[in-house]
Design a protein around this motif. Structure first.
Motif, PDB file in Angstrom:
ATOM      1  N   CYS A  78      56.260  26.820  98.724  1.00 39.89           N
ATOM      2  CA  CYS A  78      56.240  27.966  99.649  1.00 39.89           C
ATOM      3  C   CYS A  78      55.482  27.607 100.922  1.00 39.89           C
ATOM      4  CB  CYS A  78      55.579  29.163  98.967  1.00 39.89           C
ATOM      5  SG  CYS A  78      55.424  30.616 100.022  1.00 39.89           S
ATOM      6  N   GLY A  79      55.995  28.065 102.077  1.00 40.19           N
ATOM      7  CA  GLY A  79      55.352  27.792 103.361  1.00 40.19           C
ATOM      8  C   GLY A  79      54.683  29.002 103.975  1.00 40.19           C
ATOM      9  N   ALA A  80      54.589  30.117 103.262  1.00 40.70           N
ATOM     10  CA  ALA A  80      53.994  31.331 103.834  1.00 40.70           C
ATOM     11  C   ALA A  80      52.483  31.157 103.986  1.00 40.70           C
ATOM     12  CB  ALA A  80      54.297  32.533 102.959  1.00 40.70           C
ATOM     13  N   PRO A  81      51.919  31.605 105.094  1.00 36.49           N
ATOM     14  CA  PRO A  81      50.475  31.411 105.305  1.00 36.49           C
ATOM     15  C   PRO A  81      49.602  32.265 104.394  1.00 36.49           C
ATOM     16  CG  PRO A  81      51.424  32.703 107.095  1.00 36.49           C
ATOM     17  CD  PRO A  81      52.574  32.217 106.273  1.00 36.49           C
ATOM     18  N   ASN A  82      50.156  33.373 103.848  1.00 36.10           N
ATOM     19  CA  ASN A  82      49.321  34.270 103.035  1.00 36.10           C
ATOM     20  C   ASN A  82      49.471  34.054 101.546  1.00 36.10           C
ATOM     21  OD1 ASN A  82      51.958  35.250 103.080  1.00 36.10           O
ATOM     22  ND2 ASN A  82      51.318  37.370 102.747  1.00 36.10           N
ATOM     23  N   VAL A  83      50.140  32.977 101.119  1.00 33.11           N
ATOM     24  CA  VAL A  83      50.266  32.725  99.695  1.00 33.11           C
ATOM     25  C   VAL A  83      48.904  32.304  99.147  1.00 33.11           C
ATOM     26  CG1 VAL A  83      50.986  30.297  99.983  1.00 33.11           C
ATOM     27  CG2 VAL A  83      51.613  31.562  97.909  1.00 33.11           C
ATOM     28  N   SER A 120      59.752  37.315 101.855  1.00 33.93           N
ATOM     29  CA  SER A 120      59.129  38.214 102.828  1.00 33.93           C
ATOM     30  C   SER A 120      59.952  39.502 102.914  1.00 33.93           C
ATOM     31  CB  SER A 120      59.055  37.548 104.192  1.00 33.93           C
ATOM     32  OG  SER A 120      60.368  37.377 104.720  1.00 33.93           O
ATOM     33  N   GLU A 121      59.422  40.469 103.692  1.00 32.43           N
ATOM     34  CA  GLU A 121      60.139  41.734 103.871  1.00 32.43           C
ATOM     35  C   GLU A 121      61.493  41.518 104.533  1.00 32.43           C
ATOM     36  OE1 GLU A 121      57.803  44.511 106.037  1.00 32.43           O
ATOM     37  OE2 GLU A 121      56.255  44.713 104.497  1.00 32.43           O
ATOM     38  N   THR A 122      61.526  40.693 105.575  1.00 31.41           N
ATOM     39  CA  THR A 122      62.776  40.509 106.315  1.00 31.41           C
ATOM     40  C   THR A 122      63.821  39.777 105.485  1.00 31.41           C
ATOM     41  OG1 THR A 122      61.839  38.515 107.321  1.00 31.41           O
ATOM     42  CG2 THR A 122      61.659  40.552 108.561  1.00 31.41           C
ATOM     43  N   GLU A 123      63.392  38.897 104.607  1.00 34.77           N
ATOM     44  CA  GLU A 123      64.367  38.169 103.785  1.00 34.77           C
ATOM     45  C   GLU A 123      65.057  39.073 102.788  1.00 34.77           C
ATOM     46  OE1 GLU A 123      62.273  33.746 103.862  1.00 34.77           O
ATOM     47  OE2 GLU A 123      61.574  35.282 102.460  1.00 34.77           O
ATOM     48  N   LEU A 124      64.378  40.159 102.409  1.00 34.55           N
ATOM     49  CA  LEU A 124      64.992  41.139 101.502  1.00 34.55           C
ATOM     50  C   LEU A 124      65.517  42.363 102.254  1.00 34.55           C
ATOM     51  CD1 LEU A 124      62.368  41.089  98.603  1.00 34.55           C
ATOM     52  CD2 LEU A 124      64.533  39.852  98.733  1.00 34.55           C
ATOM     53  N   GLN A 125      65.292  42.372 103.568  1.00 33.08           N
ATOM     54  CA  GLN A 125      65.708  43.501 104.418  1.00 33.08           C
ATOM     55  C   GLN A 125      65.112  44.820 103.934  1.00 33.08           C
ATOM     56  OE1 GLN A 125      69.998  43.488 104.856  1.00 33.08           O
ATOM     57  NE2 GLN A 125      70.014  41.434 105.754  1.00 33.08           N
ATOM     58  N   VAL A 126      63.782  44.759 103.626  1.00 35.23           N
ATOM     59  CA  VAL A 126      63.065  45.972 103.233  1.00 35.23           C
ATOM     60  C   VAL A 126      61.975  46.299 104.257  1.00 35.23           C
ATOM     61  CG1 VAL A 126      63.490  45.664 100.787  1.00 35.23           C
ATOM     62  CG2 VAL A 126      61.443  44.655 101.807  1.00 35.23           C
ATOM     63  N   GLY A 127      61.965  45.611 105.390  1.00 34.23           N
ATOM     64  CA  GLY A 127      60.965  45.845 106.422  1.00 34.23           C
ATOM     65  C   GLY A 127      61.160  44.871 107.560  1.00 34.23           C
ATOM     66  N   SER A 131      55.849  37.783 109.028  1.00 39.65           N
ATOM     67  CA  SER A 131      54.709  36.881 109.241  1.00 39.65           C
ATOM     68  C   SER A 131      54.269  36.183 107.962  1.00 39.65           C
ATOM     69  CB  SER A 131      53.526  37.663 109.821  1.00 39.65           C
ATOM     70  OG  SER A 131      53.123  38.679 108.917  1.00 39.65           O
ATOM     71  N   GLY A 132      54.719  36.667 106.818  1.00 44.85           N
ATOM     72  CA  GLY A 132      54.329  36.063 105.548  1.00 44.85           C
ATOM     73  C   GLY A 132      55.032  36.740 104.398  1.00 44.85           C
ATOM     74  N   LEU A 133      54.561  36.448 103.184  1.00 38.38           N
ATOM     75  CA  LEU A 133      55.160  37.045 102.001  1.00 38.38           C
ATOM     76  C   LEU A 133      54.909  38.545 101.973  1.00 38.38           C
ATOM     77  CD1 LEU A 133      54.115  34.443  99.277  1.00 38.38           C
ATOM     78  CD2 LEU A 133      56.278  34.566 100.521  1.00 38.38           C
ATOM     79  N   MET A 134      55.809  39.257 101.348  1.00 36.78           N
ATOM     80  CA  MET A 134      55.622  40.682 101.122  1.00 36.78           C
ATOM     81  C   MET A 134      54.622  40.854  99.989  1.00 36.78           C
ATOM     82  SD  MET A 134      58.501  43.512 100.086  1.00 36.78           S
ATOM     83  CE  MET A 134      58.069  45.231  99.844  1.00 36.78           C
ATOM     84  N   GLU A 135      53.491  41.476 100.281  1.00 33.27           N
ATOM     85  CA  GLU A 135      52.439  41.631  99.285  1.00 33.27           C
ATOM     86  C   GLU A 135      52.621  42.947  98.538  1.00 33.27           C
ATOM     87  OE1 GLU A 135      48.511  40.930 100.669  1.00 33.27           O
ATOM     88  OE2 GLU A 135      49.084  39.252 101.978  1.00 33.27           O
ATOM     89  N   LEU A 136      52.663  42.836  97.199  1.00 31.43           N
ATOM     90  CA  LEU A 136      52.831  44.010  96.355  1.00 31.43           C
ATOM     91  C   LEU A 136      51.473  44.472  95.841  1.00 31.43           C
ATOM     92  CD1 LEU A 136      55.969  42.829  94.334  1.00 31.43           C
ATOM     93  CD2 LEU A 136      55.894  44.175  96.434  1.00 31.43           C
ATOM     94  N   ALA A 137      51.434  45.682  95.313  1.00 31.19           N
ATOM     95  CA  ALA A 137      50.194  46.264  94.814  1.00 31.19           C
ATOM     96  C   ALA A 137      49.649  45.448  93.651  1.00 31.19           C
ATOM     97  CB  ALA A 137      50.428  47.703  94.381  1.00 31.19           C
TER      98      ALA A 137
END
Length: 792
Positions: A78-83, A120-127, A131-137
């Motif tokens: 993974c290349g996301a900065p927030n992983v 990320s949000e854009t890859e799933l088209q949910v936001g 800028s990074g991975l979609m963080e879940l609760a």
């Protein structure tokens, strides 16, 4: 307004499909503009947990992660900065299908095997955050299907509401409508008053009760704004097209969407003293939350403390008093602002907010306390803290009220064409929250709740019944009436026919305002007091016209200023004569011409139009009803017309109108440098004519005689013709004026008038003695009346 279908169905859940729900909403007047999925089409994506994240051996920006799906772990690059370890994220496993028909396969990235993809949000088209991975609760259940966990099998429904339906700018309002449509049970959120845990209050003083009849405030201490907004709330806001900002702002926006009541939270530390709801001082300054500094006007309602303005009421808060990351204590506001007081205020400052959108359309005047309690409970649950007592300032006399409305059964049948049963009337109206009391078998008394500020008349109630019953279900009935054709009197010239006649003669119809500049009124009607408008559109449209000429001249100027030198215009409309005590509104027909007589062309000369060109047009109008000889022209004066080129038009001694050339001084004042000719006629005087009757054509020859006489220069030719016609006898069939001469060989005080006379008898040939006798009678009458002599 946009809302989530799933959110609506938590309030009311009729057993119908999305397509049926959308279609029915549109049929009841809540037109659906768009239905948009809240996420892209994907499958095979679960809630994953990052257990470790190590640096990639051959790439600085990549991490080699161990990701759990709840039962086993997988290696994912993974290349996301927030992983980071412990993060819960969307995990697309091998075989997952992502939006754009992208299938996840096993791959190698810089030589390291990767078994899946973290999204990320854009890859799933949910936001829109890429800028990074979609963080879940943190409590997201690992291994569960992401679509199920986030409720992504949902749609965002956008409704284009008409301005009168502000009650539907909330999920609660929409749920009430859907419940009424389908007879379904509505389950509103349970709102329990929050008990005060401290005694701190800030005093509230309402100095403009008519504009703000109800204002509530509450102090909330020791909030923690580092706490994030719950994902469920963020998602509902996102699906309603509202971006998450921080927990406090999100809660106020959420309650506004849920209940329809706008709220605002102030940083308590920035409030000096108490709250004062007042009108702004002229030129008072305020820096808004968007950083814009505005100069307030004295007609703007504001929220202020004892030192400065804090917010434009119902529009936007101020920057210095807004909630920030450093805020520890809140002052929560929930208020009812009068619709008229706020109408247009946001737009006048170049603003438009969700709050102003609702206040301008109407907010429930009884909703403020429920919204306060709901938002307080949510804030305490999310950001913690302790709430104080609610302070309320209310002016009952200024709160809106609607008197009970009488609804009659026969009126329902008359307007809807439907004999609706009484219990159905009660059921449909009660479902909307209206109170219905039966007065008998044929009528009801209906009390209107505070959220339906658009209902005040019986026809409003009948419209509600028609909406809920279904416009498409109303019976189709053809209109029934006894229609008898009206007589069309041939002796009357109706206005449409006169307008067509002028169009045929080269005129174009103009339509101008009935109210004009008082200065123009004075130019065309000097010495006459105009009827002034109490509330004019502008200062140059403040007087009612006493003649149609000012509007036509203004239209003429408009054309001349655009190089249109040949203009022929006419207008029909009312003029207003007198004052309110004895005001007359008279239908008039007026025209104006200037420029060349004929349109430019190789076969036409360039001679300018003159008085007689317009007189010919006027005579055509006068003769249209078949009684041209009833009218006469006489030299006259008019303050707007040229002396010596003005005539009054009369019929049996009554004034019909005026014709003439525009006064040179008036033309100079208006900046017109070419001759202009005008006419104005009373429509009532030119409409009544004479029914033509057929007379058998004579088979016998005509007798023509020409006559030239000398009369005084001031004698009107029309008077001469009238005298000849009376003296010529009943066999005179035609009389033409073919020459008027003044000059060499004629007395300077006289003029020569030459006419052609034609006689014809219907049943025999006239002899010379009869014609000569008629001529002698004519000469005698002319000599007696005008001292006329035969020209030799």
């Amino acid at each position: 307004m946009k809302f989530s279908e799933q959110w609506l169905r938590t309030w009311v859940n009729p057993q119908v499909s999305r397509e049926e729900l959308v279609a029915r909403l549109s049929m009841v007047g809540l037109e659906v503009d768009a239905v948009t999925p809240v996420a892209g089409e994907f499958s095979g994506v679960i809630v994953g947990e990052v257990q470790s994240a190590e640096q990639h051996p051959d790439a600085d920006k990549l991490r080699v992660c161990r990701v759990s799906n709840g039962s086993e772990t997988f290696q994912v690059v993974c290349g996301a900065p927030n992983v980071r370890p412990g993060l819960k994220i969307p995990f697309a496993q091998i075989g997952a299908q992502l939006p754009g028909d992208f299938k996840i396969k096993k791959a190698k990235l810089r030589g390291v095997e990767s078994n899946g993809m973290l999204c990320s949000e854009t890859e799933l088209q949910v936001g829109t955050d890429d800028s990074g991975l979609m963080e879940l609760a943190g409590d997201a259940p690992v291994g569960s299907d992401l679509r199920v966990y986030l409720g992504l099998n949902d749609a965002s429904i956008e409704i284009g509401l008409t301005p009168n339906r502000g009650d539907c700018l909330s999920v609660a309002g929409l749920a009430r409508e859907v419940g009424a449509i389908y007879g379904a049970t509505v389950a509103p959120v349970d709102i329990v008053p929050v008990a005060a845990s401290h005694d701190e209050v800030r005093p509230v003083e309402v100095l403009a009760p008519a504009a703000c009849p109800r204002y509530l405030g509450r102090v909330i201490r020791n909030v923690d704004l580092s706490r994030p907004t719950p994902l469920w709330m963020v998602e509902r806001l996102r699906r309603s097209d509202i971006r998450s900002i921080d927990a406090v702002v999100d809660v106020t926006n959420y309650v506004m969407l849920e209940l329809g009541q706008p709220l605002h939270a102030f940083d308590l530390a920035e409030i000096r003293g108490g709250i004062r709801v007042r009108m702004a001082e002229d030129q008072e300054k305020l820096v808004l939350l968007d950083g814009q500094e505005v100069t307030l006007r004295s007609d703007t309602l504001i929220i202020a403390d004892h030192q400065r303005a804090l917010a434009i009421a119902g529009v936007m808060g101020g920057e210095h008093s807004g909630v920030s990351a450093a805020t520890q204590d809140l002052f929560l506001e929930s208020a009812f602002f009068d619709t008229i007081a706020l109408a247009g205020k946001a737009r006048s400052y170049g603003l438009h907010t969700d709050a102003s959108h609702r206040y301008e359309r109407g907010v429930d005047s009884q909703l403020a306390r429920r919204a306060m309690e709901r938002s307080t409970a949510l804030l305490l649950d999310i950001v913690g803290g302790s709430a104080g007592p609610v302070v309320e300032a209310v002016s009952d006399a200024d709160l809106p009220r609607v008197a009970p409305i009488l609804l009659r059964k026969d009126r329902i049948e008359q307007m809807l064409g439907l004999n609706m049963a009484g219990d159905q009337v009660v059921s449909l109206l009660s479902a909307l929250g209206l109170g219905v009391a039966e007065l008998g078998e044929e009528s009801w008394e209906v009390s209107v709740p505070s959220h339906r500020f658009d209902i005040s008349l019986e026809v409003d109630l009948i419209e509600e019944l028609g909406r809920l019953y279904g416009y498409d279900r109303l019976p189709v009935r053809y209109p029934q009436a006894r229609l008898a054709p009206e007589a069309n009197p041939e002796s009357r010239a109706e206005l449409p026919a006169l307008r067509r006649l002028l169009v045929a003669r080269g005129y174009q119809e103009a339509i101008t305002y009935s109210f004009i500049d008082p200065k123009m009124f004075e130019l065309f009607s000097p010495g006459t007091e105009p009827l002034q408008l109490a509330n004019p559109i502008s200062s140059d449209m403040a007087a009612m016209r006493a003649t149609l000429w000012p509007g036509l001249i203004k239209a003429l100027q408009y054309n001349l200023n655009r190089q249109q030198t040949r203009v022929r215009l006419f207008e029909s409309g009312l003029r207003f004569v007198g004052q309110l005590g004895a005001l007359k509104q008279e239908p008039m027909l007026a025209g104006v011409i200037t420029g060349s007589r004929l349109p430019e062309g190789w076969g036409n000369d360039r001679a300018a139009a003159d008085f007689y060109d317009m007189k010919a047009d006027v005579e055509a109008l006068l003769g249209y009803a078949g009684n041209a000889t009833a009218y006469g022209f006489a030299a006259a004066e008019h303050p707007a017309l040229h002396p010596g080129q003005t005539a009054r038009i009369e019929r049996e001694g009554r004034l019909v109108g005026y014709i003439g050339s525009l006064h040179p001084e008036l033309a100079a004042t208006l900046g017109i440098d070419q001759p202009v000719y005008l006419f104005e006629l009373l429509v009532a005087e030119i409409s009544e004519g004479r029914l033509p009757r057929f007379s058998e054509l004579s088979r016998f020859p005509e007798v023509r005689r020409d006559l030239a006489i000398l009369v005084a220069r001031e004698v009107p030719a029309d008077d001469v013709l009238l005298c000849i016609r009376k003296a010529a006898g009943e066999n005179l069939t035609d009389l033409k004026l073919f020459d008027v001469y003044q000059g060499k060989g004629i007395d300077p005080l006289s003029k020569s008038v030459a006419v052609g006379l034609t006689w014809q008898h219907p049943s025999r040939t006239l002899n010379d003695d009869e014609v000569s006798g008629a001529m002698q009678q004519i000469l005698s009458s002319l000599e007696e009346r005008f001292n006329a002599t035969l020209r030799k």
